[in-house]
Design an enzyme around this catalytic site. Sequence first.
Site, PDB file in Angstrom:
ATOM      1  N   ARG A   1       2.760 -58.356  71.871  1.00 53.68           N
ATOM      2  CA  ARG A   1       2.217 -57.570  72.990  1.00 53.68           C
ATOM      3  C   ARG A   1       0.740 -57.380  72.688  1.00 53.68           C
ATOM      4  NH1 ARG A   1       4.528 -52.284  75.984  1.00 53.68           N
ATOM      5  NH2 ARG A   1       5.737 -53.992  76.866  1.00 53.68           N
TER       6      ARG A   1
ATOM      7  N   ASP B   1       4.707 -50.270  89.807  1.00 47.66           N
ATOM      8  CA  ASP B   1       4.372 -50.035  88.399  1.00 47.66           C
ATOM      9  C   ASP B   1       3.348 -48.902  88.377  1.00 47.66           C
ATOM     10  OD1 ASP B   1       4.125 -50.277  85.655  1.00 47.66           O
ATOM     11  OD2 ASP B   1       3.192 -52.262  85.682  1.00 47.66           O
TER      12      ASP B   1
ATOM     13  N   CYS C   1       9.410 -51.043  86.134  1.00 48.50           N
ATOM     14  CA  CYS C   1       9.581 -51.527  84.755  1.00 48.50           C
ATOM     15  C   CYS C   1       9.546 -50.391  83.740  1.00 48.50           C
ATOM     16  CB  CYS C   1       8.533 -52.578  84.436  1.00 48.50           C
ATOM     17  SG  CYS C   1       6.842 -52.022  84.558  1.00 48.50           S
TER      18      CYS C   1
ATOM     19  N   GLN D   1       9.892 -58.914  81.355  1.00 44.04           N
ATOM     20  CA  GLN D   1      10.277 -57.869  82.306  1.00 44.04           C
ATOM     21  C   GLN D   1      10.824 -58.469  83.598  1.00 44.04           C
ATOM     22  OE1 GLN D   1      10.112 -54.303  81.793  1.00 44.04           O
ATOM     23  NE2 GLN D   1      11.519 -54.559  83.487  1.00 44.04           N
TER      24      GLN D   1
ATOM     25  N   ARG E   1      16.678 -55.604  79.687  1.00 49.84           N
ATOM     26  CA  ARG E   1      15.648 -56.235  78.843  1.00 49.84           C
ATOM     27  C   ARG E   1      16.306 -56.804  77.582  1.00 49.84           C
ATOM     28  NH1 ARG E   1      10.237 -54.730  78.939  1.00 49.84           N
ATOM     29  NH2 ARG E   1      10.039 -56.259  77.256  1.00 49.84           N
TER      30      ARG E   1
HETATM   31  N1   CP Z   1       8.537 -52.037  80.622  1.00 50.96           N
HETATM   32  C1   CP Z   1       8.053 -52.081  79.360  1.00 50.96           C
HETATM   33  O1   CP Z   1       7.529 -53.112  78.912  1.00 50.96           O
HETATM   34  O2   CP Z   1       8.247 -50.937  78.658  1.00 50.96           O
HETATM   35  P1   CP Z   1       7.519 -50.562  77.283  1.00 50.96           P
HETATM   36  O3   CP Z   1       6.024 -50.482  77.579  1.00 50.96           O
HETATM   37  O4   CP Z   1       8.083 -49.236  76.892  1.00 50.96           O
HETATM   38  O5   CP Z   1       7.800 -51.630  76.282  1.00 50.96           O
END
Ligand code: CP
Length: 318
Positions: free
Chosen positions: A107, A233, A273, A137, A301
């Site tokens: 990430r 979102d 999400c 996602q 997920r």
């Molecule tokens: N939707 C999502 O990616 O959640 P997090 O940011 O908690 O990982």
Amino acid sequence: MTNPAIKHYLQFNDLNADEYRHLFARAALIKKKFKAYEKHHPLVDRTLAMIFEKASTRTRVSFEAGMYQLGGSVVHLTTGDSQLGRAEPIEDSAKVISRMVDLVMIRTYEQTKIERFATHSRVPVINGLTNEFHPCQILADLFTYLEHRGTDTLGQPDPARLAGKVVAWVGDGNNMANTWLQAAELLGFTVHLSTPSGYEVDPAVAGLRSSGSYKIFKDPRDACAGADLVTTDVWTSMGYEAENEARMRAFANWCVNADMMRAAKPEALFMHCLPAHRGEEVSAEVIDGPQSVVWDEAENRMHVQKALMEYLLLGRVA
Ligand code: CP
């Protein structure tokens, strides 16, 4: 040079429709086994490195729990507790980390960063969110939609049932919106986009072949009209916090509320999400209401990512 024998998952369109059909079927089976406390250990002795340069709850827990449930183990790294935060080049990090683990999930900020990592990685790399894309996602969102509205006669998720459906995207033209666009083009549905002025989606980011799979609406209620799924979102994604005040003003009319859900089909679902801000991008009555499937979406997920990790490491197992 990227090794062509290694399959990465950096964008939604890194896999084709047939591979998604396989993943949805595997995710359904893996979920069924999980619910029955039945062991499913195809990744014994395999290790996943998870690299987080931004905060997470769902991505961390779903990948970590998922890898253990597959029989493997995980290493968790953040910018603050690794040399990534002390300017070690991403290429060097990729060369080192990928000699010690079997799979990497990252990430981070720019998509170019994960692409540079993948180019120098000996093992598959998964996008756990970048500024531009969030493919895991959307994989979970589509699986969730199919579970609720698109199973075949045997009760299996059938991606052919996505054809012709309408997904309304209300809010920021962000990484989620870009990924929805890729999914729509690949799987044959349409995205209705409504974003405030100045926060539009740039379809060039998604690299679409044509403009046939999306429509743009000024009024978010018009985008929701006749939709099968309404989704949104947060107004301020991670990395854009300095713009928060301006965004609060610009997005004020882009709160998904009961009026917008009434404009959608009666059987329409609502997705987010998460994390969510009730009273900003969605009203409490919508996210906590009967059309919302956000908790299934979050749980899924884990199931879809288990199918994805299995596929990237082992290919099509029966
Ligand atoms: N939707 C999502 O990616 O959640 P997090 O940011 O908690 O990982």
